[in-house]
Design a protein around this motif. Sequence first.
Motif, PDB file in Angstrom:
ATOM      1  N   LEU A 121      53.252  46.389  57.019  1.00  0.00           N
ATOM      2  CA  LEU A 121      53.069  46.134  55.590  1.00  0.00           C
ATOM      3  C   LEU A 121      52.341  44.804  55.384  1.00  0.00           C
ATOM      4  N   SER A 122      52.726  43.786  56.130  1.00  0.00           N
ATOM      5  CA  SER A 122      52.048  42.488  56.032  1.00  0.00           C
ATOM      6  C   SER A 122      50.584  42.610  56.417  1.00  0.00           C
ATOM      7  N   ASP A 123      50.315  43.337  57.486  1.00  0.00           N
ATOM      8  CA  ASP A 123      48.919  43.542  57.907  1.00  0.00           C
ATOM      9  C   ASP A 123      48.128  44.240  56.815  1.00  0.00           C
ATOM     10  N   ALA A 124      48.720  45.271  56.218  1.00  0.00           N
ATOM     11  CA  ALA A 124      48.034  46.017  55.160  1.00  0.00           C
ATOM     12  C   ALA A 124      47.795  45.134  53.940  1.00  0.00           C
ATOM     13  N   ARG A 125      48.775  44.298  53.613  1.00  0.00           N
ATOM     14  CA  ARG A 125      48.606  43.406  52.457  1.00  0.00           C
ATOM     15  C   ARG A 125      47.503  42.386  52.712  1.00  0.00           C
ATOM     16  N   ARG A 126      47.441  41.860  53.932  1.00  0.00           N
ATOM     17  CA  ARG A 126      46.364  40.922  54.255  1.00  0.00           C
ATOM     18  C   ARG A 126      45.006  41.616  54.152  1.00  0.00           C
ATOM     19  N   ALA A 127      44.926  42.825  54.676  1.00  0.00           N
ATOM     20  CA  ALA A 127      43.674  43.576  54.598  1.00  0.00           C
ATOM     21  C   ALA A 127      43.315  43.870  53.144  1.00  0.00           C
ATOM     22  N   ASP A 128      44.313  44.269  52.346  1.00  0.00           N
ATOM     23  CA  ASP A 128      44.073  44.518  50.925  1.00  0.00           C
ATOM     24  C   ASP A 128      43.630  43.245  50.219  1.00  0.00           C
ATOM     25  N   GLY A 129      44.239  42.128  50.582  1.00  0.00           N
ATOM     26  CA  GLY A 129      43.862  40.851  49.976  1.00  0.00           C
ATOM     27  C   GLY A 129      42.408  40.507  50.264  1.00  0.00           C
ATOM     28  N   ARG A 130      41.995  40.700  51.507  1.00  0.00           N
ATOM     29  CA  ARG A 130      40.586  40.437  51.859  1.00  0.00           C
ATOM     30  C   ARG A 130      39.661  41.364  51.082  1.00  0.00           C
ATOM     31  N   ARG A 131      40.039  42.639  51.026  1.00  0.00           N
ATOM     32  CA  ARG A 131      39.230  43.630  50.317  1.00  0.00           C
ATOM     33  C   ARG A 131      39.158  43.288  48.822  1.00  0.00           C
ATOM     34  N   LEU A 132      40.288  42.908  48.240  1.00  0.00           N
ATOM     35  CA  LEU A 132      40.337  42.580  46.816  1.00  0.00           C
ATOM     36  C   LEU A 132      39.487  41.346  46.513  1.00  0.00           C
ATOM     37  N   ARG A 133      39.575  40.333  47.352  1.00  0.00           N
ATOM     38  CA  ARG A 133      38.757  39.133  47.131  1.00  0.00           C
ATOM     39  C   ARG A 133      37.269  39.465  47.173  1.00  0.00           C
ATOM     40  N   LEU A 134      36.897  40.357  48.059  1.00  0.00           N
ATOM     41  CA  LEU A 134      35.502  40.777  48.136  1.00  0.00           C
ATOM     42  C   LEU A 134      35.089  41.527  46.877  1.00  0.00           C
ATOM     43  N   VAL A 135      35.938  42.456  46.432  1.00  0.00           N
ATOM     44  CA  VAL A 135      35.627  43.219  45.212  1.00  0.00           C
ATOM     45  C   VAL A 135      35.543  42.292  44.013  1.00  0.00           C
ATOM     46  N   GLU A 136      36.473  41.344  43.918  1.00  0.00           N
ATOM     47  CA  GLU A 136      36.441  40.395  42.800  1.00  0.00           C
ATOM     48  C   GLU A 136      35.168  39.571  42.812  1.00  0.00           C
ATOM     49  N   ARG A 137      34.798  39.146  43.986  1.00  0.00           N
ATOM     50  CA  ARG A 137      33.563  38.370  44.087  1.00  0.00           C
ATOM     51  C   ARG A 137      32.366  39.204  43.653  1.00  0.00           C
ATOM     52  N   LEU A 138      32.370  40.472  44.021  1.00  0.00           N
ATOM     53  CA  LEU A 138      31.234  41.336  43.702  1.00  0.00           C
ATOM     54  C   LEU A 138      31.232  41.805  42.256  1.00  0.00           C
ATOM     55  N   THR A 139      32.394  42.096  41.694  1.00  0.00           N
ATOM     56  CA  THR A 139      32.445  42.672  40.347  1.00  0.00           C
ATOM     57  C   THR A 139      33.058  41.743  39.304  1.00  0.00           C
ATOM     58  N   ARG A 140      33.691  40.655  39.727  1.00  0.00           N
ATOM     59  CA  ARG A 140      34.358  39.701  38.822  1.00  0.00           C
ATOM     60  C   ARG A 140      35.401  40.380  37.941  1.00  0.00           C
ATOM     61  N   THR A 141      36.242  41.229  38.551  1.00  0.00           N
ATOM     62  CA  THR A 141      37.313  41.903  37.810  1.00  0.00           C
ATOM     63  C   THR A 141      38.653  41.285  38.176  1.00  0.00           C
ATOM     64  N   ALA A 142      39.622  41.506  37.321  1.00  0.00           N
ATOM     65  CA  ALA A 142      40.982  41.023  37.570  1.00  0.00           C
ATOM     66  C   ALA A 142      41.679  41.960  38.549  1.00  0.00           C
ATOM     67  N   PRO A 143      42.635  41.431  39.348  1.00  0.00           N
ATOM     68  CA  PRO A 143      43.366  42.292  40.294  1.00  0.00           C
ATOM     69  C   PRO A 143      44.271  43.276  39.550  1.00  0.00           C
ATOM     70  N   PRO A 144      44.530  44.436  40.163  1.00  0.00           N
ATOM     71  CA  PRO A 144      45.413  45.421  39.527  1.00  0.00           C
ATOM     72  C   PRO A 144      46.850  44.904  39.475  1.00  0.00           C
ATOM     73  N   PRO A 145      47.662  45.443  38.541  1.00  0.00           N
ATOM     74  CA  PRO A 145      49.058  45.005  38.470  1.00  0.00           C
ATOM     75  C   PRO A 145      49.824  45.406  39.729  1.00  0.00           C
ATOM     76  N   THR A 146      50.823  44.609  40.067  1.00  0.00           N
ATOM     77  CA  THR A 146      51.659  44.880  41.234  1.00  0.00           C
ATOM     78  C   THR A 146      52.507  46.116  40.961  1.00  0.00           C
ATOM     79  N   PRO A 147      52.657  47.022  41.967  1.00  0.00           N
ATOM     80  CA  PRO A 147      53.478  48.226  41.751  1.00  0.00           C
ATOM     81  C   PRO A 147      54.913  47.861  41.376  1.00  0.00           C
ATOM     82  N   GLY A 148      55.462  48.570  40.406  1.00  0.00           N
ATOM     83  CA  GLY A 148      56.863  48.382  40.061  1.00  0.00           C
ATOM     84  C   GLY A 148      57.130  47.343  38.989  1.00  0.00           C
ATOM     85  N   GLU A 149      56.129  46.550  38.590  1.00  0.00           N
ATOM     86  CA  GLU A 149      56.386  45.499  37.610  1.00  0.00           C
ATOM     87  C   GLU A 149      56.611  46.046  36.212  1.00  0.00           C
TER      88      GLU A 149
END
Length: 174
Positions: free
Chosen positions: A67-95
């Motif tokens: 799970l930690s590995d997947a979250r780190r990978a998702d974090g890297r992917r999200l930072r890249l998408v944000e840099r490319l599209t300048r969008t806000a991150p999606p809400p955390t599941p369950g909030e």
Amino acid sequence: MRWRAVAKPLRRYLLRRADADAADDILAETMLALWRRIEDVPGFGKGHVTDPDSMPPWCYGVARGCLSDARRADGRRLRLVERLTRTAPPPTPGEVDHPELHAALGTLGALDREVVLLWAWEELTPRETAEVTELTANAVSIRLHRAKKRLATLLDRKNDDKAGHEMDGGRSNR
């Protein structure tokens, strides 16, 4: 090893921490990691352990790492998408459900929150939680006690009743 018996609780554990698609992917990675390390799994492989209850906490620890590995990978992917599209991150599941609880849990440190969630949702003992988190059972007990006390204060539960627990143990008051 009864892989299905291990897979079901691991999937529930992951569903509480990630969305369903991600949980299934992480479960697949976890099962692959367990298969690759089959000789290290307590109760299986070379070091046979007679206690079958020692296996699930060890498997939760592997799932937690995946799970930690997947979250780190998702974090890297999200930072890249944000840099490319300048969008806000999606809400955390369950909030969405129980916002007060999630807000209170958010005030805890990551490790304290994990200890509380393993105790509350996975129903692990401090000894089992210690194996998952690589802490001592005593450290887990102390962290759990302090975290529960802090959550109770944050959620304004200052009475002696423990939420979600029957106080009379099923006995009559006679």
